[in-house]
Design an enzyme around this catalytic site. Structure first.
Site, mmCIF file in Angstrom:
data_model
loop_
_atom_site.group_PDB
_atom_site.id
_atom_site.type_symbol
_atom_site.label_atom_id
_atom_site.label_comp_id
_atom_site.label_asym_id
_atom_site.label_seq_id
_atom_site.Cartn_x
_atom_site.Cartn_y
_atom_site.Cartn_z
ATOM 1 N N GLY A 55 -12.572 -3.286 2.092
ATOM 2 C CA GLY A 55 -13.486 -4.050 1.756
ATOM 3 C C GLY A 55 -14.614 -3.233 1.305
ATOM 4 O O GLY A 55 -15.231 -2.414 2.143
ATOM 5 N N ASP A 94 -11.725 -5.925 -2.502
ATOM 6 C CA ASP A 94 -12.538 -7.135 -2.328
ATOM 7 C C ASP A 94 -14.080 -6.473 -2.070
ATOM 8 O O ASP A 94 -13.891 -5.425 -1.577
ATOM 9 C CB ASP A 94 -12.405 -8.227 -1.277
ATOM 10 C CG ASP A 94 -12.034 -7.614 0.153
ATOM 11 O OD1 ASP A 94 -12.960 -7.637 0.872
ATOM 12 O OD2 ASP A 94 -11.003 -7.094 0.242
ATOM 13 N N MET A 130 -13.349 -8.746 7.019
ATOM 14 C CA MET A 130 -14.634 -9.325 6.822
ATOM 15 C C MET A 130 -14.905 -10.425 5.710
ATOM 16 O O MET A 130 -15.235 -10.324 4.421
ATOM 17 C CB MET A 130 -15.541 -7.995 6.336
ATOM 18 C CG MET A 130 -15.764 -6.931 7.257
ATOM 19 S SD MET A 130 -16.882 -7.410 8.480
ATOM 20 C CE MET A 130 -17.062 -5.970 9.487
ATOM 21 N N MET A 133 -9.167 -1.754 8.558
ATOM 22 C CA MET A 133 -8.570 -2.218 9.904
ATOM 23 C C MET A 133 -7.766 -1.207 10.635
ATOM 24 O O MET A 133 -7.091 -1.417 11.612
ATOM 25 C CB MET A 133 -7.658 -3.405 9.908
ATOM 26 C CG MET A 133 -8.729 -4.663 9.300
ATOM 27 S SD MET A 133 -7.731 -6.113 9.017
ATOM 28 C CE MET A 133 -7.552 -6.715 11.078
ATOM 29 N N GLU A 134 -7.648 0.253 9.873
ATOM 30 C CA GLU A 134 -7.011 1.333 10.668
ATOM 31 C C GLU A 134 -7.512 2.544 10.772
ATOM 32 O O GLU A 134 -7.048 3.316 11.460
ATOM 33 C CB GLU A 134 -5.611 1.300 9.819
ATOM 34 C CG GLU A 134 -4.420 -0.032 9.701
ATOM 35 C CD GLU A 134 -5.138 -0.704 8.558
ATOM 36 O OE1 GLU A 134 -4.813 -2.028 9.012
ATOM 37 O OE2 GLU A 134 -5.358 -0.502 7.797
ATOM 38 N N GLU A 180 0.700 -1.230 -0.018
ATOM 39 C CA GLU A 180 -0.099 -0.044 0.041
ATOM 40 C C GLU A 180 0.919 1.328 -0.045
ATOM 41 O O GLU A 180 0.166 2.402 -0.274
ATOM 42 C CB GLU A 180 -0.863 -0.020 1.257
ATOM 43 C CG GLU A 180 -1.813 -0.986 1.156
ATOM 44 C CD GLU A 180 -2.854 -1.280 2.432
ATOM 45 O OE1 GLU A 180 -3.855 -1.836 2.376
ATOM 46 O OE2 GLU A 180 -2.582 -0.807 3.429
#
Length: 235
Positions: free
Chosen positions: A79, A199, A154, A175-176, A13
């Protein structure tokens, strides 16, 4: 803006952006990796924080203390939750929330950390710059909306359904971002979150994430690099 910080969780990333830095310097501290240099004439520091909320908060704190940036851009993958979204689409935050915090019994909203805001609003100027950059990146599809954060990937249908029920307007989960936003809130630093979808939640997310992380990272990096260039021109 004189100095812009960019935060991503994984090497995939941040490496595209870091590879474009002039006079690049790299240092590591307490699990975080910092790349500093210049991008389109703008002083930039790029943090690879590691995955999850604690890593993100620790890394962001180090970043804000050591480099004192004028703004933070959180980039990377997420996601997708919006019904019209597809892999590779980019989501700009209209607000950021935790989706795995429950202090409701004490009168807080679901997702609200006690004594903290229920939602974190991005800096309006940074959001406007992101919108302006969309026009120059015609191949990208971009949406704007709620991004939610939790220490869970997820892939489980029950978790996806529960998140949809609690946050029906959510466009993306990762997640951040909320940990970064909360840290920026405490330090008074403007921020925005720019995430590309690797995704679509609940649709074989673990498989599609591995297949499309590079595409998502490329799209989010394109958006962030365009923002840095525009912010540098305006300063």
């Amino acid at each position: 803006m004189r100095k812009i910080a960019i935060i991503g969780a994984m090497a995939e990333e941040v490496e595209r952006l870091a590879s474009h830095l002039e006079n690049r310097q790299t240092r590591q501290h307490a699990g975080s990796t910092f790349h500093s240099g210049h991008l389109h004439g703008v002083e930039v520091v790029i943090l690879q924080s590691g995955i999850g909320k604690v890593n993100a908060a620790v890394g962001t704190t180090q970043l804000l203390e050591a480099y004192q940036p004028d703004a933070v851009i959180n980039t990377g993958s997420a996601g997708g939750f919006g019904v019209d979204l597809d892999v590779g689409d980019v989501v700009i935050s209209s607000e950021v929330r935790h989706h795995d915090v429950d202090a409701v019994v004490f009168g807080y909203e679901y997702g609200q950390v006690p004594q903290m805001p229920a939602a974190y609003a991005p800096d309006p100027h940074l959001v406007n710059v992101a919108r302006e950059c969309i026009e120059g990146l015609g191949e990208l599809r971009v949406a704007e909306g709620l991004i939610c954060t939790g220490d869970i990937f997820m892939a489980d249908k029950a978790a996806v359904d529960q998140a949809r029920e609690r946050f029906p307007s959510m466009l993306a989960a990762e997640m951040e971002a909320a940990a970064i936003a909360q840290t920026c809130h405490l330090y008074g630093c403007p921020f925005v979150v720019i995430r590309a979808l690797s995704d679509i939640a609940g649709k074989e997310s673990d498989l599609s994430f591995q297949a499309f992380i590079e595409k998502a990272a490329t799209h989010s990096a394109m958006m962030v690099e365009a923002m840095v260039k525009r912010l540098g021109t305006a300063s």
